[in-house]
Structures are given as structure tokens and as C-alpha cells.
Motif scaffolding. Structure first.
Motif, PDB file in Angstrom:
ATOM      1  N   ASN A  66      28.028 -11.426   1.930  1.00  0.00           N
ATOM      2  CA  ASN A  66      27.310 -10.893   0.776  1.00  0.00           C
ATOM      3  C   ASN A  66      27.956 -11.325  -0.538  1.00  0.00           C
ATOM      4  OD1 ASN A  66      25.329  -8.039   1.406  1.00  0.00           O
ATOM      5  ND2 ASN A  66      26.089  -9.384   2.985  1.00  0.00           N
ATOM      6  N   LYS A  67      29.292 -11.380  -0.562  1.00  0.00           N
ATOM      7  CA  LYS A  67      29.999 -11.848  -1.767  1.00  0.00           C
ATOM      8  C   LYS A  67      29.634 -13.283  -2.105  1.00  0.00           C
ATOM      9  CE  LYS A  67      34.173  -9.059  -1.157  1.00  0.00           C
ATOM     10  NZ  LYS A  67      35.616  -9.124  -0.845  1.00  0.00           N
ATOM     11  N   ARG A  68      29.254 -14.044  -1.091  1.00  0.00           N
ATOM     12  CA  ARG A  68      28.889 -15.454  -1.278  1.00  0.00           C
ATOM     13  C   ARG A  68      27.382 -15.630  -1.498  1.00  0.00           C
ATOM     14  NH1 ARG A  68      33.431 -14.928   1.483  1.00  0.00           N
ATOM     15  NH2 ARG A  68      34.996 -16.587   1.569  1.00  0.00           N
ATOM     16  N   GLY A  69      26.691 -14.519  -1.718  1.00  0.00           N
ATOM     17  CA  GLY A  69      25.263 -14.569  -1.978  1.00  0.00           C
ATOM     18  C   GLY A  69      24.403 -14.716  -0.738  1.00  0.00           C
ATOM     19  N   ILE A  70      24.965 -14.438   0.422  1.00  0.00           N
ATOM     20  CA  ILE A  70      24.240 -14.576   1.681  1.00  0.00           C
ATOM     21  C   ILE A  70      23.784 -13.191   2.130  1.00  0.00           C
ATOM     22  CG2 ILE A  70      24.399 -15.271   4.101  1.00  0.00           C
ATOM     23  CD1 ILE A  70      26.634 -17.260   3.145  1.00  0.00           C
ATOM     24  N   GLY A  71      22.497 -12.994   2.121  1.00  0.00           N
ATOM     25  CA  GLY A  71      21.931 -11.713   2.522  1.00  0.00           C
ATOM     26  C   GLY A  71      21.824 -11.621   4.026  1.00  0.00           C
ATOM     27  N   CYS A  72      22.641 -10.815   4.625  1.00  0.00           N
ATOM     28  CA  CYS A  72      22.573 -10.593   6.065  1.00  0.00           C
ATOM     29  C   CYS A  72      22.457  -9.089   6.290  1.00  0.00           C
ATOM     30  CB  CYS A  72      23.776 -11.191   6.780  1.00  0.00           C
ATOM     31  SG  CYS A  72      25.344 -10.775   6.039  1.00  0.00           S
ATOM     32  N   HIS A  73      21.978  -8.720   7.458  1.00  0.00           N
ATOM     33  CA  HIS A  73      21.669  -7.322   7.722  1.00  0.00           C
ATOM     34  C   HIS A  73      22.041  -6.952   9.147  1.00  0.00           C
ATOM     35  CE1 HIS A  73      19.311  -7.393   4.036  1.00  0.00           C
ATOM     36  NE2 HIS A  73      18.850  -8.557   4.454  1.00  0.00           N
ATOM     37  N   VAL A  74      22.033  -5.653   9.386  1.00  0.00           N
ATOM     38  CA  VAL A  74      22.215  -5.131  10.729  1.00  0.00           C
ATOM     39  C   VAL A  74      20.884  -4.520  11.154  1.00  0.00           C
ATOM     40  CG1 VAL A  74      23.457  -3.503  12.180  1.00  0.00           C
ATOM     41  CG2 VAL A  74      24.648  -4.660  10.301  1.00  0.00           C
ATOM     42  N   HIS A  75      20.339  -5.032  12.227  1.00  0.00           N
ATOM     43  CA  HIS A  75      19.096  -4.508  12.773  1.00  0.00           C
ATOM     44  C   HIS A  75      19.386  -3.819  14.099  1.00  0.00           C
ATOM     45  CE1 HIS A  75      17.548  -7.620  10.027  1.00  0.00           C
ATOM     46  NE2 HIS A  75      16.548  -6.783   9.895  1.00  0.00           N
ATOM     47  N   TYR A  76      18.397  -3.185  14.603  1.00  0.00           N
ATOM     48  CA  TYR A  76      18.440  -2.585  15.944  1.00  0.00           C
ATOM     49  C   TYR A  76      19.467  -1.459  16.067  1.00  0.00           C
ATOM     50  CZ  TYR A  76      15.773  -6.801  16.768  1.00  0.00           C
ATOM     51  OH  TYR A  76      14.857  -7.793  16.674  1.00  0.00           O
ATOM     52  N   THR A  77      19.343  -0.479  15.190  1.00  0.00           N
ATOM     53  CA  THR A  77      20.150   0.730  15.293  1.00  0.00           C
ATOM     54  C   THR A  77      19.766   1.463  16.579  1.00  0.00           C
ATOM     55  OG1 THR A  77      20.130   0.940  12.886  1.00  0.00           O
ATOM     56  CG2 THR A  77      20.720   2.912  14.144  1.00  0.00           C
ATOM     57  N   PRO A  78      20.753   1.888  17.362  1.00  0.00           N
ATOM     58  CA  PRO A  78      20.414   2.643  18.576  1.00  0.00           C
ATOM     59  C   PRO A  78      19.544   3.855  18.217  1.00  0.00           C
ATOM     60  CG  PRO A  78      22.721   2.038  18.614  1.00  0.00           C
ATOM     61  CD  PRO A  78      22.206   1.691  17.239  1.00  0.00           C
ATOM     62  N   ILE A  79      18.497   4.052  18.960  1.00  0.00           N
ATOM     63  CA  ILE A  79      17.499   5.066  18.613  1.00  0.00           C
ATOM     64  C   ILE A  79      18.090   6.473  18.583  1.00  0.00           C
ATOM     65  CG2 ILE A  79      16.613   5.446  20.942  1.00  0.00           C
ATOM     66  CD1 ILE A  79      13.772   5.419  19.578  1.00  0.00           C
ATOM     67  N   HIS A  80      19.088   6.718  19.411  1.00  0.00           N
ATOM     68  CA  HIS A  80      19.651   8.072  19.446  1.00  0.00           C
ATOM     69  C   HIS A  80      20.534   8.367  18.232  1.00  0.00           C
ATOM     70  CE1 HIS A  80      22.639   5.554  21.450  1.00  0.00           C
ATOM     71  NE2 HIS A  80      23.545   6.471  21.186  1.00  0.00           N
ATOM     72  N   TYR A  81      20.733   7.388  17.345  1.00  0.00           N
ATOM     73  CA  TYR A  81      21.455   7.631  16.101  1.00  0.00           C
ATOM     74  C   TYR A  81      20.575   8.312  15.057  1.00  0.00           C
ATOM     75  CZ  TYR A  81      25.516   4.654  17.253  1.00  0.00           C
ATOM     76  OH  TYR A  81      26.648   4.101  17.794  1.00  0.00           O
ATOM     77  N   PHE A  82      19.279   8.249  15.233  1.00  0.00           N
ATOM     78  CA  PHE A  82      18.369   8.823  14.255  1.00  0.00           C
ATOM     79  C   PHE A  82      18.297  10.338  14.380  1.00  0.00           C
ATOM     80  CE2 PHE A  82      16.929   4.431  14.711  1.00  0.00           C
ATOM     81  CZ  PHE A  82      16.915   4.039  13.372  1.00  0.00           C
ATOM     82  N   GLU A  83      18.116  11.000  13.242  1.00  0.00           N
ATOM     83  CA  GLU A  83      18.161  12.457  13.167  1.00  0.00           C
ATOM     84  C   GLU A  83      17.214  13.139  14.160  1.00  0.00           C
ATOM     85  OE1 GLU A  83      17.508  16.002   9.877  1.00  0.00           O
ATOM     86  OE2 GLU A  83      17.514  13.923   9.219  1.00  0.00           O
ATOM     87  N   PHE A  84      16.020  12.616  14.300  1.00  0.00           N
ATOM     88  CA  PHE A  84      15.050  13.221  15.205  1.00  0.00           C
ATOM     89  C   PHE A  84      15.628  13.354  16.613  1.00  0.00           C
ATOM     90  CE2 PHE A  84      11.704  12.720  18.404  1.00  0.00           C
ATOM     91  CZ  PHE A  84      10.879  13.799  18.090  1.00  0.00           C
ATOM     92  N   TYR A  85      16.265  12.294  17.083  1.00  0.00           N
ATOM     93  CA  TYR A  85      16.825  12.301  18.431  1.00  0.00           C
ATOM     94  C   TYR A  85      18.096  13.132  18.510  1.00  0.00           C
ATOM     95  CZ  TYR A  85      13.228   8.986  19.415  1.00  0.00           C
ATOM     96  OH  TYR A  85      11.995   8.403  19.561  1.00  0.00           O
TER      97      TYR A  85
END
Length: 131
Positions: A66-85
Motif C-alpha cells: 500500500n505504501k508503494r501505491g499498490i491496492g491489495c485486499h483481503v477477501h474471503y473472511t470466514p463466515i463465522h467471523y461475522f456478527e450474525f453467526y
């Protein structure tokens, strides 16, 4: 947009292959593979970082990119991390493989608008960030 889908998928496949060619020899970086029985549209190009072999964590790599201007991301959060679950009783620790993968994977930029020079810039940054 659908008229351009085949063209865009072809470009994504070529860019994904270029990423693979450039990143395949980096210790601690696992690149995605496509099995002979499948066909990926390469919506994302996701690498897996083994901190012990690469030298820094996924989060540290993401910050450096990101410091080098490269936009990268984290996808695929485990579903049980979400509040509903969580409210249903699902807690961290129940899916150790998914949780470990989530801590190690990083989606690199991949778009039909990118050029080989862009992919090379990202790959070179990954190579040069290692401690």
C-alpha cells in the motif's frame, strides 16, 4: 458489458499467468493454481504468504504494498467471523484451516485495464519487500 466478457477473461488469464511466472520462485509465497478440470475467470489473483518462509506477515506485506501505491485486499473472511453467526454461537477457533488461510491470503490487483508493466511492478515490490 457481456459482449466484452470473453475478451476481459482472456486478458485476466494472461495477466494471472504473468503473475505466476514472476512470483513462482519467491520463497514463502504460494501462488494460485488452476486444475485441469477447472477454468478460472481470475476475478482475483490471491497469493498465500507463509510468514516463516517469506520473512514478514501478510499484514506487513499488505502495508508495504500500500505504501508503494499498490491496492491489495483481503477477501474471503470466514463466515463465522461475522456478527450474525457469532450471535448463533459460532466462535473463532471452530474452522482452523479457514482461519489460518484468512490470515495468510492477499488479493493482488487484477483487472483487464492493467498492463504487464503493472503486474511486474507489483511482483518486483513483493520480491524487494522481503527482509
Amino acid at each position: 458489458m457481456l459482449k466484452k466478457l470473453d475478451k476481459f477473461n482472456k486478458i485476466r488469464r494472461e495477466l494471472a499467468q504473468y503473475y505466476s511466472d514472476l512470483l513462482s520462485d519467491i520463497n514463502g509465497i504460494n501462488i494460485p493454481i488452476e486444475k485441469e478440470y477447472g477454468y478460472s475467470s481470475w476475478a482475483y489473483y490471491i497469493i498465500q504468504i507463509n510468514e516463516n518462509d517469506y520473512g514478514i506477515s501478510r499484514n506487513e506485506l499488505m502495508l508495504e504494498l500500500n505504501k508503494r501505491g499498490i491496492g491489495c485486499h483481503v477477501h474471503y473472511t470466514p463466515i463465522h467471523y461475522f456478527e450474525f453467526y457469532n450471535k448463533l454461537g459460532y466462535k473463532k477457533g471452530i474452522c482452523s484451516n479457514a482461519e489460518r488461510a484468512y490470515e495468510e491470503i492477499l488479493s493482488l490487483p487484477l483487472s483487464p485495464q492493467l498492463q504487464n508493466d503493472d503486474i511486474k511492478y507489483v511482483a518486483d515490490a513483493i520480491k524487494n519487500i522481503q527482509p
